[in-house]
Design an enzyme around this catalytic site. Structure first.
Site, PDB file in Angstrom:
ATOM      1  N   HIS A   1      25.414  36.260  -5.843  1.00  0.00           N
ATOM      2  CA  HIS A   1      26.449  36.829  -4.969  1.00  0.00           C
ATOM      3  C   HIS A   1      26.621  38.316  -5.241  1.00  0.00           C
ATOM      4  O   HIS A   1      27.700  38.867  -5.054  1.00  0.00           O
ATOM      5  CB  HIS A   1      27.789  36.119  -5.177  1.00  0.00           C
ATOM      6  CG  HIS A   1      27.753  34.654  -4.889  1.00  0.00           C
ATOM      7  ND1 HIS A   1      27.222  33.744  -5.757  1.00  0.00           N
ATOM      8  CD2 HIS A   1      28.164  33.944  -3.812  1.00  0.00           C
ATOM      9  CE1 HIS A   1      27.321  32.526  -5.242  1.00  0.00           C
ATOM     10  NE2 HIS A   1      27.876  32.622  -4.056  1.00  0.00           N
TER      11      HIS A   1
ATOM     12  N   GLU B   1      20.129  29.879   7.262  1.00  0.00           N
ATOM     13  CA  GLU B   1      19.971  31.293   7.613  1.00  0.00           C
ATOM     14  C   GLU B   1      18.764  31.473   8.528  1.00  0.00           C
ATOM     15  O   GLU B   1      18.778  32.323   9.425  1.00  0.00           O
ATOM     16  CB  GLU B   1      19.826  32.150   6.349  1.00  0.00           C
ATOM     17  CG  GLU B   1      21.116  32.266   5.533  1.00  0.00           C
ATOM     18  CD  GLU B   1      21.472  31.010   4.758  1.00  0.00           C
ATOM     19  OE1 GLU B   1      20.580  30.145   4.569  1.00  0.00           O
ATOM     20  OE2 GLU B   1      22.636  30.873   4.339  1.00  0.00           O
TER      21      GLU B   1
ATOM     22  N   PHE C   1      26.429  35.862   2.296  1.00  0.00           N
ATOM     23  CA  PHE C   1      26.135  36.798   1.210  1.00  0.00           C
ATOM     24  C   PHE C   1      24.709  37.293   1.417  1.00  0.00           C
ATOM     25  O   PHE C   1      23.836  36.502   1.796  1.00  0.00           O
ATOM     26  CB  PHE C   1      26.231  36.115  -0.165  1.00  0.00           C
ATOM     27  CG  PHE C   1      27.638  35.808  -0.586  1.00  0.00           C
ATOM     28  CD1 PHE C   1      28.367  36.725  -1.349  1.00  0.00           C
ATOM     29  CD2 PHE C   1      28.240  34.617  -0.222  1.00  0.00           C
ATOM     30  CE1 PHE C   1      29.678  36.443  -1.727  1.00  0.00           C
ATOM     31  CE2 PHE C   1      29.547  34.334  -0.593  1.00  0.00           C
ATOM     32  CZ  PHE C   1      30.272  35.246  -1.351  1.00  0.00           C
TER      33      PHE C   1
END
Lengths: 433, 353
Positions: free
Chosen positions: B145, B76, B99
């Site tokens: 999540h 990320e 997510f």
């Protein structure tokens, strides 16, 4: 056997006792310095693979040290970039200018004209020679010690000083810490101050250039200490995955403030060797050898431009001065290190090379140094007309709220009014602009 | 091409209006922007050939090509970092973070870089990226999540935070976000990707096709960032909410027969303070509902703003209904979720005061 703390699990066991290795530099203040353990290679001995070779062919170079300039002040071997004397003199002048600029700005900080400055003494080649090997519109994502790139690209000294003084002439509106320049016109990305963040950004820019079928490449600079940041590894991964046209320059100047390179892994392997694991080309170069730096950077640029992928270059050099004006290196390292550095001084080496070529002499050098000092002095005077830090000549208060977003949302409009109101309360009679 | 803007009265419902679920609406927005603007690129984990774990990018790589829509390494930090560089080049990247719970390795690149770039370079460089990410719970995603980290981003100067609650809004807001020249965090409430959620988890799930806000016009339209939507007008109280909780609040008010005015904020930054003030001054009562944890959540900011600006119109203290200050528990998901009981009791209390 090491002392074992009482009550540890290892007691009564015949298993070997574990011990934590905390790296320690060889020399601390007062120590006599002996750098004979540093493998100084013979200039000219290192092979120069084809620029579009398989990355693995460069693996030996990541543990080697590419050098061109010998003790005889002559250029040797396949990495000799064979620059003409005029280009070499231009490079030398950029070196001299950066040194003069650093000297003046350092003094300016001590005189209270600004809050902060960072010199690049001893590392001039890693930015100037590298920048000269790139096209002027190749995009650079520098760290904080690459003022040499701006000098090499002809950025205005007055603009640099305005930024350092955070004055009303500062085109960054006095928002950034001194030396965190930005110049889109010079394909020079805004310097962050957060470490290594620029590395994946450079890769992203290079990816964009490739997506668009452009011909420009990107180059980034990061200190060896900052290679420990996750960003650097993300950058290497993305560069490898997308075969991005990017050069990752790791400036290994041995020190990250007070932490020696061992805290970034230098006791185990070289920084250039990081490239091997990612499958990208790697070169370890004598960062104080201007010709070797130029040659390595040009090799990587040609490789990137030929769609042959990224290169990681470790510039092996030495930070001859403190980290910044806020640092006192005599507190943590031996003062003799700088004198004993086995790879010499880049300015001196280039100067001697030009003299050996019969293209330069001491008189011209002294005259050049004087001219650079005068030019910097004149630029300083010009910039000081726009004010120095903390002496009132700054951008209007409302500019504090600009550029957070493209347009001012209601809450910043309100806060802007509040800031102006506070000035009116403090200076009811008004204040000279 | 004309830019249409929407109001709650929904002037866009024409013969060309189809019913889509939120995923289809998002996919359509991305498809339209890829076609309209050659500088738009989409990247993220599994978004390319596969089309995304929630199918939001399905078919886009095949249609627009591998250099416009592509997979990325699982990094990320790298995804946001290269998006900053792409923005500096002149692209308009739309990275997906699979997510919201995974966004944290990219926070430095978002907070210190993307959000600050325009400011620190005095406009020389900008980061016109839209970071799409599914967020929120209600799908048995466990603690990794299910998170709702919107307050972290709303707290950062220089970031815009957008959260749609209907297919219609998702499309129009996403197009506006992509065209925006500032970095936008676009959180998609994944519980309502396929159908609105009333909060009565033991009742059958309704598909979007039956919901009034699933009417999605064809083609290009924008919903301006910073404009709240009045879900329903009312006199008894104002409910400030966004995302999944819009539907939960609506269902609870309907079940209780409360004449509440429900505001779907749609964007947290910039915030539609005008709409909030107008409504609260009218009703005199304000309930804030979000799924995120309570302490220092965005509800705290809303509560402060309402108190600062509407205090003399208030008949009762501002109240908040939120998730609990714990990680999202897997097996006790519905005990955590701010459902009908928690909202219902808050409504009763607010009306009694």
């Amino acid at each position: 056997m090491a002392d074992r703390p009482e009550g540890t699990a290892a007691q009564g066991s015949n298993k070997p006792v574990l011990s934590l290795h905390v790296p320690e530099p060889k020399y601390r203040p007062g120590d006599t310095v002996d750098f004979s353990h540093i493998g100084v290679t013979r200039p000219g001995d290192q092979p120069r693979p084809d620029e579009v070779c398989h990355a693995s062919e460069t693996a030996p170079l990541t543990l080697d040290l590419v050098r061109v300039l010998g003790d005889d002040n002559k250029a040797h071997g396949p990495w000799d970039p064979k620059l003409d004397p005029e280009t070499l003199r231009q490079m030398l002048r950029h070196f001299a200018m950066v040194r003069a600029f650093d000297a003046r700005m350092y003094r300016g900080q001590r005189q209270g004209k600004t809050s902060f400055y960072m010199k690049c003494t001893g590392e001039e080649a890693t930015s100037i020679s590298a920048a000269m090997a790139l096209a002027s519109d190749d995009m650079v994502f520098p760290s904080y010690r690459q003022q040499g790139i701006l000098i090499a690209r002809g950025y205005s000294l007055v603009e640099m000083i305005n930024q350092i003084y955070s004055n009303r002439g500062d085109k960054l509106k006095g928002r950034q810490l001194p030396i965190m320049y930005s110049s889109r016109e010079h394909s020079f990305f805004s310097i962050s101050g957060n470490l290594a963040t620029q590395t994946p950004q450079a890769v992203g820019w290079a990816m964009a250039s490739a997506i668009k079928g452009d011909s420009r490449i990107a180059a980034t600079w990061v200190g060896e200490g900052s290679t420990a940041e996750g960003d650097f590894h993300s950058a290497c991964t993305f560069a490898a995955v997308y075969n991005a046209p990017v050069i990752l320059n790791v400036v290994n100047n041995q020190w990250a403030i007070s932490s020696f390179s061992g805290f970034a892994g230098a006791e185990r392997t070289t920084f250039a060797a990081r490239a091997v694991g990612y499958g990208i080309a790697g070169i370890r170069v004598d960062g104080n050898d201007p010709l070797a730096v130029y040659a390595a950077e040009r090799w990587a640029a040609n490789r990137a431009r030929a769609n042959a992928g990224p290169t990681l270059i470790e510039h092996f050099t030495y930070r001859a001065e403190g980290h910044s004006t806020s640092d006192d290196p005599s507190q943590y390292r031996s003062a003799h290190e700088s004198d004993e550095w086995p790879l010499g001084d880049p300015v001196n080496r280039l100067k001697k090379h030009l003299i050996a070529l019969g293209e330069w002499d001491e008189e011209r050098h002294a005259a050049m140094d004087l001219a650079c000092a005068e030019e910097v002095k004149a630029a300083t005077k010009e910039a000081e007309k726009n004010g120095i830090l903390g002496h009132g000549l700054h951008h209007p208060f409302a500019t504090m709220f600009e550029d957070v977003f493209e347009e001012l949302p209601w809450h910043l409009v309100e806060q802007s009014k509040q800031a102006i109101h506070e000035r009116e309360v403090k200076f009811p009679e008004g204040r000279p602009k | 091409m004309s830019v249409q803007e929407t109001a709650s009265s929904d002037p866009l419902v024409t013969e060309e209006t189809r019913r889509l679920n939120m995923i289809e609406a998002i996919n359509e927005a991305l498809d339209i922007m890829l076609a309209r603007d050659p500088d738009v690129i989409i990247m993220g984990e599994d978004v390319g050939y596969f089309g995304g774990v929630f199918r939001a990018t399905a078919g886009l790589q095949e249609k627009h090509g591998k250099t416009r829509v592509f997979d990325t390494p699982i990094s990320e930090c790298g995804i946001i970092g290269v998006a900053v560089g792409m923005g500096a080049y002149g692209l308009r990247p739309v990275p997906e973070i699979q997510f919201a719970d995974y966004i944290y390795p990219g926070l430095d690149q978002l907070i210190s870089e993307a959000a600050r770039l325009r400011y620190r370079s005095a406009g020389e460089y900008i980061a016109p990226m839209t970071v799409r990410s599914p967020f929120g719970g209600g799908i048995f995603g466990g603690q990794t999540h299910s998170q709702s980290p919107e307050a972290i981003f709303a707290h950062v100067s220089g970031l815009k935070t957008v959260i749609p609650s209907t297919p219609h809004d998702a499309k129009g807001l996403l197009i506006a976000a992509i065209e925006d020249n500032d970095p936008v965090i676009f959180f998609e409430p994944k519980r309502i990707y396929n159908g609105p959620f009333s909060g009565y988890y033991d009742k059958p799930v309704e598909p979007w096709k039956k919901h009034r806000d699933s009417k999605v016009p064809e083609g290009y339209y924008k919903i301006p960032l910073g404009k709240a939507r009045i879900v329903q007008e009312g006199e008894a109280m104002t409910v400030l909410t966004y995302g999944t909780m819009v539907h939960v609040a609506e269902a609870v008010c309907a079940a209780k027969g409360v004449d509440a005015e429900i505001l779907d904020l749609r964007t947290l930054v910039p915030l539609d303070i005008e709409a909030i003030e107008k409504s609260v001054k009218k009703t005199g009562r304000c309930l804030i509902v979000h799924e995120a944890t309570r302490t220092a959540g965005f509800g705290a900011e809303l509560s402060a703003l309402v108190t600062e600006r509407c205090f003399y119109h208030l008949e009762a203290p501002v109240d908040r209904v939120t998730g609990f200050d714990t990680p999202y528990p897997h097996s006790l998901e519905w005990a955590y979720f701010p459902g009908p009981v928690r909202i219902g009791e808050a409504i009763d209390k607010l009306l009694k005061d």
